[in-house]
Design a protein around this motif. Structure first.
Motif, PDB file in Angstrom:
ATOM      1  N   GLN A 110    -111.461  48.996   9.534  1.00 49.02           N
ATOM      2  CA  GLN A 110    -110.778  49.233   8.741  1.00 49.02           C
ATOM      3  C   GLN A 110    -109.538  48.274   9.300  1.00 49.02           C
ATOM      4  O   GLN A 110    -108.862  48.958  10.161  1.00 49.02           O
ATOM      5  N   THR A 111    -109.008  47.192   8.564  1.00 55.19           N
ATOM      6  CA  THR A 111    -107.832  46.656   9.137  1.00 55.19           C
ATOM      7  C   THR A 111    -107.299  45.953   7.727  1.00 55.19           C
ATOM      8  O   THR A 111    -107.859  45.895   6.702  1.00 55.19           O
ATOM      9  N   ASP A 112    -105.902  45.802   7.832  1.00 59.27           N
ATOM     10  CA  ASP A 112    -105.261  45.178   6.580  1.00 59.27           C
ATOM     11  C   ASP A 112    -106.003  44.130   5.691  1.00 59.27           C
ATOM     12  O   ASP A 112    -106.111  43.821   4.690  1.00 59.27           O
ATOM     13  N   ARG A 113    -106.593  43.347   6.726  1.00 57.14           N
ATOM     14  CA  ARG A 113    -107.454  41.896   6.106  1.00 57.14           C
ATOM     15  C   ARG A 113    -108.507  42.342   5.518  1.00 57.14           C
ATOM     16  O   ARG A 113    -108.981  41.903   4.642  1.00 57.14           O
ATOM     17  N   LEU A 114    -109.220  43.344   6.181  1.00 61.43           N
ATOM     18  CA  LEU A 114    -110.486  43.810   5.500  1.00 61.43           C
ATOM     19  C   LEU A 114    -110.079  44.470   4.341  1.00 61.43           C
ATOM     20  O   LEU A 114    -110.793  44.549   3.311  1.00 61.43           O
ATOM     21  N   LYS A 115    -108.897  45.402   4.143  1.00 62.64           N
ATOM     22  CA  LYS A 115    -108.634  46.035   3.193  1.00 62.64           C
ATOM     23  C   LYS A 115    -108.320  45.155   1.968  1.00 62.64           C
ATOM     24  O   LYS A 115    -108.993  45.183   0.772  1.00 62.64           O
ATOM     25  N   ARG A 116    -107.602  43.918   2.211  1.00 67.24           N
ATOM     26  CA  ARG A 116    -107.413  43.259   1.176  1.00 67.24           C
ATOM     27  C   ARG A 116    -108.599  42.298   0.731  1.00 67.24           C
ATOM     28  O   ARG A 116    -108.778  42.082  -0.567  1.00 67.24           O
ATOM     29  N   LEU A 117    -109.401  41.936   1.397  1.00 68.34           N
ATOM     30  CA  LEU A 117    -110.547  41.139   1.010  1.00 68.34           C
ATOM     31  C   LEU A 117    -111.495  42.229   0.272  1.00 68.34           C
ATOM     32  O   LEU A 117    -111.934  41.534  -0.958  1.00 68.34           O
ATOM     33  N   ARG A 118    -111.966  43.384   0.554  1.00 70.34           N
ATOM     34  CA  ARG A 118    -112.613  44.325  -0.228  1.00 70.34           C
ATOM     35  C   ARG A 118    -111.960  44.534  -1.750  1.00 70.34           C
ATOM     36  O   ARG A 118    -112.603  44.410  -2.293  1.00 70.34           O
ATOM     37  N   LYS A 119    -110.893  44.907  -1.539  1.00 65.59           N
ATOM     38  CA  LYS A 119    -110.059  45.025  -2.811  1.00 65.59           C
ATOM     39  C   LYS A 119    -110.245  43.693  -3.684  1.00 65.59           C
ATOM     40  O   LYS A 119    -110.491  43.832  -5.041  1.00 65.59           O
ATOM     41  N   GLY A 120    -110.184  42.594  -3.097  1.00 66.21           N
ATOM     42  CA  GLY A 120    -110.369  41.362  -4.192  1.00 66.21           C
ATOM     43  C   GLY A 120    -111.812  41.307  -4.540  1.00 66.21           C
ATOM     44  O   GLY A 120    -112.095  40.828  -5.596  1.00 66.21           O
ATOM     45  N   VAL A 121    -112.738  41.652  -3.563  1.00 69.17           N
ATOM     46  CA  VAL A 121    -113.991  41.540  -4.127  1.00 69.17           C
ATOM     47  C   VAL A 121    -114.314  42.503  -5.321  1.00 69.17           C
ATOM     48  O   VAL A 121    -114.978  42.081  -6.136  1.00 69.17           O
ATOM     49  N   MET A 122    -113.797  43.748  -5.034  1.00 70.44           N
ATOM     50  CA  MET A 122    -114.027  44.763  -6.246  1.00 70.44           C
ATOM     51  C   MET A 122    -113.296  44.509  -7.472  1.00 70.44           C
ATOM     52  O   MET A 122    -113.669  44.351  -8.559  1.00 70.44           O
ATOM     53  N   GLU A 123    -112.169  43.805  -7.325  1.00 70.65           N
ATOM     54  CA  GLU A 123    -111.426  43.304  -8.414  1.00 70.65           C
ATOM     55  C   GLU A 123    -112.477  42.254  -9.216  1.00 70.65           C
ATOM     56  O   GLU A 123    -112.575  42.461 -10.347  1.00 70.65           O
ATOM     57  N   LEU A 124    -113.057  41.345  -8.603  1.00 67.15           N
ATOM     58  CA  LEU A 124    -114.084  40.450  -9.290  1.00 67.15           C
ATOM     59  C   LEU A 124    -115.194  41.319  -9.903  1.00 67.15           C
ATOM     60  O   LEU A 124    -115.652  41.005 -10.942  1.00 67.15           O
ATOM     61  N   TYR A 125    -115.849  42.076  -9.196  1.00 66.05           N
ATOM     62  CA  TYR A 125    -116.778  43.008  -9.741  1.00 66.05           C
ATOM     63  C   TYR A 125    -116.041  43.799 -10.983  1.00 66.05           C
ATOM     64  O   TYR A 125    -116.980  43.726 -12.136  1.00 66.05           O
ATOM     65  N   ILE A 126    -115.277  44.274 -11.065  1.00 63.65           N
ATOM     66  CA  ILE A 126    -114.800  44.986 -12.024  1.00 63.65           C
ATOM     67  C   ILE A 126    -114.326  44.404 -13.274  1.00 63.65           C
ATOM     68  O   ILE A 126    -114.478  44.620 -14.243  1.00 63.65           O
ATOM     69  N   SER A 127    -113.911  42.901 -13.119  1.00 64.54           N
ATOM     70  CA  SER A 127    -113.475  42.321 -14.177  1.00 64.54           C
ATOM     71  C   SER A 127    -114.812  41.899 -14.898  1.00 64.54           C
ATOM     72  O   SER A 127    -114.633  41.643 -16.096  1.00 64.54           O
ATOM     73  N   ASP A 128    -115.789  42.188 -14.432  1.00 62.28           N
ATOM     74  CA  ASP A 128    -116.832  41.586 -15.293  1.00 62.28           C
ATOM     75  C   ASP A 128    -117.979  42.753 -15.451  1.00 62.28           C
ATOM     76  O   ASP A 128    -118.997  42.751 -15.715  1.00 62.28           O
ATOM     77  N   HIS A 129    -117.134  44.050 -15.554  1.00 64.15           N
ATOM     78  CA  HIS A 129    -118.118  45.081 -15.610  1.00 64.15           C
ATOM     79  C   HIS A 129    -117.382  45.981 -17.108  1.00 64.15           C
ATOM     80  O   HIS A 129    -116.270  46.282 -16.903  1.00 64.15           O
ATOM     81  N   PRO A 130    -118.314  46.550 -17.694  1.00 69.13           N
ATOM     82  CA  PRO A 130    -117.527  47.295 -18.975  1.00 69.13           C
ATOM     83  C   PRO A 130    -117.053  48.481 -18.256  1.00 69.13           C
ATOM     84  O   PRO A 130    -117.703  49.156 -17.531  1.00 69.13           O
ATOM     85  N   LEU A 131    -115.808  49.006 -18.831  1.00 69.55           N
ATOM     86  CA  LEU A 131    -115.122  49.924 -18.269  1.00 69.55           C
ATOM     87  C   LEU A 131    -115.517  51.068 -19.137  1.00 69.55           C
ATOM     88  O   LEU A 131    -114.437  51.813 -19.711  1.00 69.55           O
ATOM     89  N   ASP A 132    -116.481  51.579 -19.653  1.00 74.46           N
ATOM     90  CA  ASP A 132    -116.816  52.730 -20.591  1.00 74.46           C
ATOM     91  C   ASP A 132    -117.324  53.986 -19.494  1.00 74.46           C
ATOM     92  O   ASP A 132    -117.982  54.805 -19.938  1.00 74.46           O
ATOM     93  N   CYS A 133    -116.507  54.225 -18.350  1.00 74.13           N
ATOM     94  CA  CYS A 133    -116.922  54.996 -17.398  1.00 74.13           C
ATOM     95  C   CYS A 133    -117.120  56.436 -18.021  1.00 74.13           C
ATOM     96  O   CYS A 133    -117.807  57.210 -17.559  1.00 74.13           O
ATOM     97  N   LEU A 134    -116.035  56.958 -18.835  1.00 71.99           N
ATOM     98  CA  LEU A 134    -116.149  58.444 -19.389  1.00 71.99           C
ATOM     99  C   LEU A 134    -117.457  58.578 -20.199  1.00 71.99           C
ATOM    100  O   LEU A 134    -118.005  59.776 -20.050  1.00 71.99           O
ATOM    101  N   THR A 135    -118.203  57.631 -20.837  1.00 67.57           N
ATOM    102  CA  THR A 135    -119.415  57.976 -21.526  1.00 67.57           C
ATOM    103  C   THR A 135    -120.597  57.142 -20.814  1.00 67.57           C
ATOM    104  O   THR A 135    -121.445  57.114 -21.561  1.00 67.57           O
TER     105      THR A 135
END
Lengths: 948, 77
Positions: free
Chosen positions: A93-118
């Motif tokens: 866990q470093t600032d660089r790693l945090k930034r990279l992981r967040k960026g990766v997750m952004e890409l995943y989520i941008s292409d994922h339906p966000l119907d989480c509640l249902t």
């Protein structure tokens, strides 16, 4: 109770014995060489974010979420694919790693339906978890997901759905299908944003070669692959570890529950038999437990042509006891008996044989092992001194050559079959002795070195020829034999097998296998390293079944392939607790622990604890009971959890025997075929509704845990207890653990077994006693149980069942992946989509000669009887051989099988029946009559309220 | 015991005999008799003894010796 969350360490455990020390986030950690950084961190309690990694499959390194920093190394390597090194210093866990992981997750989520509640995975979604873990608060690319259109749900599989719009292309499902299951049904089709999981050649799941084992569903981190029950019910809230009630592999599962409702069965990673894997039956096919045809009230009737009448438990038990006592008073003490169930628990089985020996006062007790592995018990006890397989399932991981005889593990023992395939993919060699071209002969990434498609009924000849090669070519392990076996008996045996009449060349024509293949197979087994023999009912269900088992035992001793991991003699047991049923004293000649009833010391031990005198004479076996019934001297039968009318050979004879009895008591979940001839029906409980233990094919004793109340009001052990008390044989137990305590007190190989130990250890393999308090994974390590290993001369004797002009083909019967035994359970699940009826496999040559078309109705006739079913034309069977299953009562395949049986044990010769096959127009008159009789027999009289 | 049952017992006994025959004429009868004693219930043994008394038709020679031995064992008990 709460939901059991198993830790996913991300990558598999390394088996290296060399240890490596490194530093992770300032903490020193020592792990086996080959461990990934991800796993090392996880084991010390640090969960590095991950999506494509799971510890059931090898690391893949695609999601880029598990990045770490390593001192002295450039970049941010994936922790899943980077192995630990001595002195390595890792930061998770470093600032660089945090930034990279967040960026990766952004890409995943941008292409994922966000119907989480249902979404069905809400609360059990790793994508959701990782978004939380990396602190994702915004997605700069929007949420529209235009680049990943939804091509539509695939709901073709009856148990799970595939929703590609939720797929993150982590390939966990693809890898699970390859590495865990070994079917290679899935792939990633397309490229880039078009990438999508594809079953087969872009087929539906149901239409592909997917075997519905559930490994992909288990591996999926999102809702892409989801159990339909989770979609219907929601997420489970508590779970209970229990053992599957299907085959002899004995997979352990987490029964994941919501209240008293099962949401799903998830294979337990700590299960020592299945190591986190499952098959379509255990994983999905448990719906029979709440099937509408389940009988939940006791019923009686005066005669079998009357409708059933629902009665109270008290009346049913009193009637049963009264009838059995009346029959014994009229026809004598030996006129009744019972059959224990290989589907019930050890404790229940033990109680039934106790009731019969102590309450009925005779030894007329038998079990369904009579018709499957009784020759294993006899053959291995004669040669090695114990009636069980020699290894644990883990042993296969160290095998170099696998000799598979008369077994089809990918269908009948699928989870072990997957473990075997894994070892074969790693390079172990395979020899298959089987008349059929079973899948393992050639399938994706597995190919047998030799397939010996021997003619049914010639097992002994071929095994003796293998021994001939080993002895005459000097391949025997003389040092092992001199040390561990009786040398004189070995020499007698060696001169017997060395006789030229046993050479491969001499028997090639008889068995239909080229001599050079037999020679090559023998050389490979004897010289290829650790040689392990696995066998099934293709060995035992012959007139020389016991002889074949002894021939197998001889081979293992002669080559020194016994007494260490990777080798051994391994019977693959059919039903979930067939090993346990045998261990518990279900055979008419022996008490629990395989001790003959004539042994005074043993008998007195039981007499003293049970407080009754016991018979010193062996009782009747199942076929003997039926013969005696036809002769008019056997009149009453208590059948717990078996369906002998469908499973036993020569159906007409079984029916005649049952019809001749005055009181047949069937204890089962459903009105099975045997119940057509019953006078009392006692509703049993499923494995979900009771406590107990099962013992699997590797002698592993495992807990069965109650996850819901009994639907009929009584567990099966309680019913037996009630009958015993009503008959005046006093038994008292408050819980099955007390029955196990009694088993342990009376049975030396179980003396160290208790529920407390099973709860603490998960499972133990017998012998579990003072010498081996935690059980015995591999037997005969320092010496055989009987002392010196005993070689037995195995003369080939042709079966009396012969082909001829009237019946020119040989029928052999077996089972299929999706169905189980008589199908009472699996026919009442969605598994019927894969196997809705029994089919007759026939070679194209034989079909053409008879003018038979694919799918056409054909009549299958033998000297015993005839039935009709549809033809499946396939080269899986050799010319001259036909094959069918016995899962469906509409077919009643056993109306065709004969009463020939193994010489030592009377195990029926299911694998050799001379038959003729001819085109037909549909079911035979016998089938139609039977169907009508069954329908009449299942009538239940309307319940009439008593007048005020 | 019916004729069919009697035939079946003879068939079963002869089958047992085929396995133990390899132990030689001296040892086989005892081994066969021991098998019958350990695994056949008393009525089945009585059936094969009755068949012997009735002439023992179709019993293989070693099996006949075994059943004779069984008769002696039974009488001695």
């Amino acid at each position: 109770m709460s939901l059991i969350h198993e830790i996913d360490h991300g990558t598999p455990r390394s088996k290296s014995e060399t240890m490596v020390t490194l530093t992770i986030d300032g903490e020193t950690m020592t792990v086996p060489k080959g461990t990934s950084i991800m796993r090392a961190a996880s084991e010390m309690g640090t969960a590095i974010p991950k999506l494509c990694a799971t510890d059931m499959v090898e690391a893949f390194g695609s999601c880029r979420l598990c990045l770490v920093e390593i001192e002295g190394r450039a970049g941010t390597p994936a922790s899943c694919t980077t192995p630990v090194m001595p002195g390595m210093v890792v930061k998770t866990q470093t600032d660089r790693l945090k930034r990279l992981r967040k960026g990766v997750m952004e890409l995943y989520i941008s292409d994922h339906p966000l119907d989480c509640l249902t979404c069905a995975a809400n609360g059990d979604c790793e994508l959701q978890d990782m978004a939380g873990a990396v602190g994702l608060r915004d997605v700069r690319y929007g949420h529209e997901g235009h680049n990943h259109p939804n091509p539509g749900l695939d709901e073709s599989n009856p148990y799970f759905t595939y929703d590609p719009s939720k797929c993150i292309v982590c390939s966990r499902c693809v890898r699970a299908c390859e590495e865990v299951q070994g079917t290679f049904a899935l792939t990633i089709a397309g490229r880039g944003f078009d990438s999508v999981v594809s079953p087969g050649m872009e087929e539906s799941f149901l239409g592909s070669e997917c075997v519905s084992c559930g490994a992909c569903v288990q591996a999926c981190p999102t809702a892409t692959l989801t159990e339909k029950m989770v979609i219907e019910i929601g997420q489970p809230e508590h779970s209970v570890i229990t053992t599957c009630a299907y085959c002899g592999v004995g997979c352990t599962f987490k029964a994941e529950m919501r209240g008293n409702e099962v949401v799903r069965m998830v294979p337990w990673k700590d299960g020592k038999a299945n190591r986190g894997h499952s098959c379509v039956k255990g994983r999905f096919a448990w719906g029979y437990a709440s099937h509408k045809e389940r009988i939940l009230n006791p019923m009686i009737r005066e005669s079998i042509d009357q409708p059933w009448r629902e009665v109270s438990w008290e009346e049913a038990i009193a009637h049963t006891a009264s009838e059995f006592k009346r029959i014994q008073a009229k026809y004598g003490r030996l006129s009744i008996g019972g059959i224990t169930s290989s589907r019930c628990t050890n404790e229940e089985t033990f109680l039934v044989q106790k009731l019969i020996r102590g309450g009925f006062g005779n030894n007329n007790v038998d079990t369904c092992a009579r018709v499957c592995h009784s020759p294993t018990g006899y053959g291995l006890s004669q040669t090695y001194g114990t009636s069980a397989g020699t290894q644990d399932f883990d042993s296969v991981e160290q095998s170099d050559v696998i000799l598979l005889i008369g077994a089809n593990p990918t269908d009948a023992h699928p989870v072990f079959g997957s473990r075997m395939k894994k070892r074969l993919r790693e390079g172990a060699k395979l020899i298959v002795l089987d008349p059929r071209r079973i899948d393992l002969v050639r399938m994706p990434h597995v190919e047998a070195s030799y397939h010996l498609p021997l003619r049914p009924g010639t097992n002994v000849a071929v095994l003796t020829a293998l021994a001939h090669v080993i002895v005459t070519e000097g391949l025997a392990d003389e040092a092992f034999v001199r040390e561990r076996c009786d040398w004189d008996e070995f020499q007698d045996w060696a001169s017997f097998v060395a006789d030229p009449r046993h050479s491969p060349e001499a028997i090639a024509e008889l068995c239909g296998v080229p001599a050079e293949d037999i020679r090559a197979a023998a050389r490979l087994y004897a010289t290829g390293g650790n040689g392990a023999i696995y066998y099934g009912l293709g060995v035992t269900e012959h007139s020389q079944g016991s002889t074949t088992v002894m021939a197998i035992a001889n081979l293992a001793m002669a080559t020194g392939n016994i007494g260490r991991p990777g080798v051994g003699v391994n019977p693959l047991r059919g039903q979930n607790n067939v090993q346990g049923a045998c261990d518990m004293g279900s055979f008419p000649h022996e008490f629990s622990g395989y001790r003959h009833v004539s042994g005074d010391d043993t008998r007195q031990l039981f007499e003293s604890l049970w407080g009754v005198a016991l018979d010193s004479e062996p009782g009747l076996r199942i076929p003997n009971m039926l013969d005696a019934a036809v002769d008019g001297i056997f009149k009453g039968l208590y059948v717990q959890g078996e369906d002998i009318l469908q499973s036993d050979p020569d159906t007409r004879h079984v029916a005649a025997g049952l019809a001749a009895m005055e009181c047949v008591v069937v204890q089962d979940l459903f009105l099975n075929e045997t119940a057509n001839y019953a006078h009392v029906f006692l509703p049993g409980s499923t494995f979900l509704e009771k406590d107990g233990t099962f013992t699997n094919a590797e002698r592993r004793i495992q807990r069965v845990r109650k996850v819901m109340p009994s639907k009929s009001g009584k567990a099966d052990w309680e019913i037996t207890l009630d009958i015993a008390q009503a008959m005046g044989f006093d038994m008292h137990y408050a819980h099955p653990s007390e029955i196990m305590d009694e088993i342990a007190a009376l049975t030396p190989s179980f003396s160290g077994v208790s529920y407390a130990k099973l709860d603490a250890e998960g499972s133990v393999q017998w012998p579990c006693n003072e010498k081996a308090p935690l059980g015995t994974p591999v037997m005969h390590i320092d010496g055989f149980v009987r002392g010196k290993g005993r070689f037995m001369v195995t003369e080939y004797v042709a079966t009396d069942e012969r082909t001829g002009p009237r019946f020119p083909l040989l029928l052999t019967t077996g089972r299929i992946l999706s169905q189980y035994n008589v199908g009472a359970q699996t026919r009442r699940t969605e598994n019927v989509v894969w196997h809705g009826e029994d089919r007759l496999e026939i070679h194209p040559h034989d079909a053409e000669q008879r003018g038979i078309q694919a799918g056409q109705w054909v009549k299958l006739a033998s000297r015993s009887g005839e039935t009709s079913l549809r033809a499946l034309i396939t080269e899986r069977v050799a010319p001259g051989v036909v094959y069918t299953t016995f899962h469906h009562p509409g077919t009643q395949a056993n109306v065709v099988t004969t009463d020939f049986s193994d010489w030592a044990t009377n195990c029926p010769e299911y694998k050799v029946t001379a038959v003729q096959v001819m085109p037909s127009n549909g079911p035979t008159a016998w089938q139609e009559d039977y169907d009508e009789q069954a329908r009449q027999s299942r009538r239940i009289a309307p319940h009439v309220e008593a007048a005020e | 015991m019916s004729e069919r049952s009697s035939e079946k017992l003879v068939h079963m006994a002869n089958q047992i005999g085929t396995f133990f025959a390899s132990q030689g004429a001296e040892q086989a009868p005892a081994a066969i008799a021991d098998h019958l004693r350990k695994f056949w219930d008393p009525r089945m043994r009585a059936g094969i003894l009755a068949h012997l008394e009735a002439g023992g038709a179709d019993l293989d020679p070693l099996v006949r010796q075994a059943v004779e031995r069984l008769r002696t064992m039974t009488a001695a008990r």
